[in-house]
Design an enzyme around this catalytic site. Sequence first.
Site, PDB file in Angstrom:
ATOM      1  N   GLY A 181       0.817  -1.198   0.000  1.00  0.00           N
ATOM      2  CA  GLY A 181       0.000   0.000   0.000  1.00  0.00           C
ATOM      3  C   GLY A 181       0.852   1.250   0.000  1.00  0.00           C
ATOM      4  O   GLY A 181       1.639   1.465   0.925  1.00  0.00           O
ATOM      5  N   ARG A 273      -8.589   1.843   5.003  1.00  0.00           N
ATOM      6  CA  ARG A 273      -9.367   1.595   6.206  1.00  0.00           C
ATOM      7  C   ARG A 273     -10.850   1.554   5.840  1.00  0.00           C
ATOM      8  O   ARG A 273     -11.269   2.147   4.826  1.00  0.00           O
ATOM      9  CB  ARG A 273      -9.102   2.683   7.258  1.00  0.00           C
ATOM     10  CG  ARG A 273      -7.657   2.742   7.702  1.00  0.00           C
ATOM     11  CD  ARG A 273      -7.431   3.812   8.771  1.00  0.00           C
ATOM     12  NE  ARG A 273      -8.118   3.502  10.009  1.00  0.00           N
ATOM     13  CZ  ARG A 273      -7.599   2.749  10.987  1.00  0.00           C
ATOM     14  NH1 ARG A 273      -6.392   2.217  10.853  1.00  0.00           N
ATOM     15  NH2 ARG A 273      -8.283   2.525  12.100  1.00  0.00           N
ATOM     16  N   HIS A 454      14.258  35.070   5.879  1.00  0.00           N
ATOM     17  CA  HIS A 454      15.468  34.507   5.264  1.00  0.00           C
ATOM     18  C   HIS A 454      16.492  34.195   6.367  1.00  0.00           C
ATOM     19  O   HIS A 454      16.691  35.000   7.272  1.00  0.00           O
ATOM     20  CB  HIS A 454      16.064  35.521   4.288  1.00  0.00           C
ATOM     21  CG  HIS A 454      17.403  35.117   3.744  1.00  0.00           C
ATOM     22  ND1 HIS A 454      17.538  34.196   2.724  1.00  0.00           N
ATOM     23  CD2 HIS A 454      18.661  35.498   4.086  1.00  0.00           C
ATOM     24  CE1 HIS A 454      18.827  34.030   2.454  1.00  0.00           C
ATOM     25  NE2 HIS A 454      19.526  34.820   3.265  1.00  0.00           N
TER      26      HIS A 454
END
Length: 476
Positions: A181, A273, A454
């Site tokens: 999966g 699920r 920054h």
Amino acid sequence: MQETDVFVIGGGTGGYSTALRAAALGLDVVLAERDLVGGTCLHRGCVPSKAMLHAAELVDGIAEARERWGVKATLDSVDWSALTATRDDIVSRNHKGVEGHLSHARVRVVRGSASLTGPRGVRIDSGAEAGAEWTVRRGIVLATGSQPRTLPGLKPDGERVVTSDDALFAPGLPTSVLVLGGGAIGVEYASLHRSMGAEVTLVEAAGRLLPSEDADVSRHLTRGLKKRGIDVQVGARLEDARTHEGGVRATVRTARGEFRVVEAERLLVAVGRVPVTDGLGLAAAGLATDTRGFVAPADWARLETSVPGIHVVGDLLPPPSLGLAHASFAEGLVVAETLAGGTPRPVDYAAVPRVTYSSPQTASVGLSEAEAREQGHEVRTNSMPLTAVAKGMVHGQGGVVKVVTEAGAKDGSGGRVLGVHLVGPHVSEMIAESQLIVGWDAEAADVAQHIHPHPTLSEAVGEVFLSLAGRGLHQQ
């Protein structure tokens, strides 16, 4: 026969958030939970898995310190018992916190399973209060969650073949694992086991990992996982798996139609699920599930079923609900405020962020490029690698920022932002800004005027929007 304003069946994220908000609004609330309050997310999913992924990040950091930064660090071993003790302590403290919140809010918690006896009736079927019945004045909330889906002929045993619910609690660390999966859960567990030193094969039946995400997200994620040594097989299917004393022998049919035998100490099944509705007594209240097992609402704005006064939250809901804990919190707030007589704003599922906590991480909100085009938008996109900014070079893990907008004005100033998609280190902590951008229908030019600090990874987000608004500095 007892009475209450609101009766919540299920104490996971959707259930307890409903209970807390309803109680805060002055309603009398009863919550029935047959296991532990907090549900799968707190005890078997989100919280313990992210604790383990943090430990995995620390392990990866030791290797990076040695190989990239000249820090002569070595990893002797991973003390599994100490690691799991820390994980369990985090879960325990969160559990006590939820219990404390419910107690402080005067929510009555009933330990046991519950079922519907009618449109306004609930019975306790197990536990110390078995047989007790309630008449509910305002509304019943169904919040029983989901459980792992398994495949025919592949029975989990908790040791050799495990699901996402018990993978964290299987004995020790495997030396090799086959993950079946390639959605968010499978990718996270593949990443975790690789960090801990296991040989990992990741098999996904669809043509790419995270098939519901933008194709560029899948591409960059796959590149990052392969760079870490994970064997990624997409367009592949499990044909057969047999356990033996040393582990599992599986036959995988690859995308090319070749049959490949994979030997692994453990097989982890992460193929989705399914809703938990067994024993809920839906028929007694005049309700039924859809063909996929979901309890669909008749009114999505109120999350109310076809039976007035019965509402649904969490994993019982079909798409567009996302089966994510943070979406369940939002759904709980909507239902509680509705039951209190309010008119809350419905959940905007398009603006709910989606995160995969692997290494690299992915985070996104809004429409993918393909979805935007399918919905008829004239689309403009812009992307920038995280390594184009200084902080991205510091991290050295690659990654990308991709923004999807409407084509916008003819002067190229950029249109409404439809989706933001991130891949790279710590992008889970960067997506909240983009949720506001998408949720408030901002245009590229609106975002471009805001200054990003920054040096940070978020600079790449700012630069992408500057370019879309026709003001790019480093992108010309």
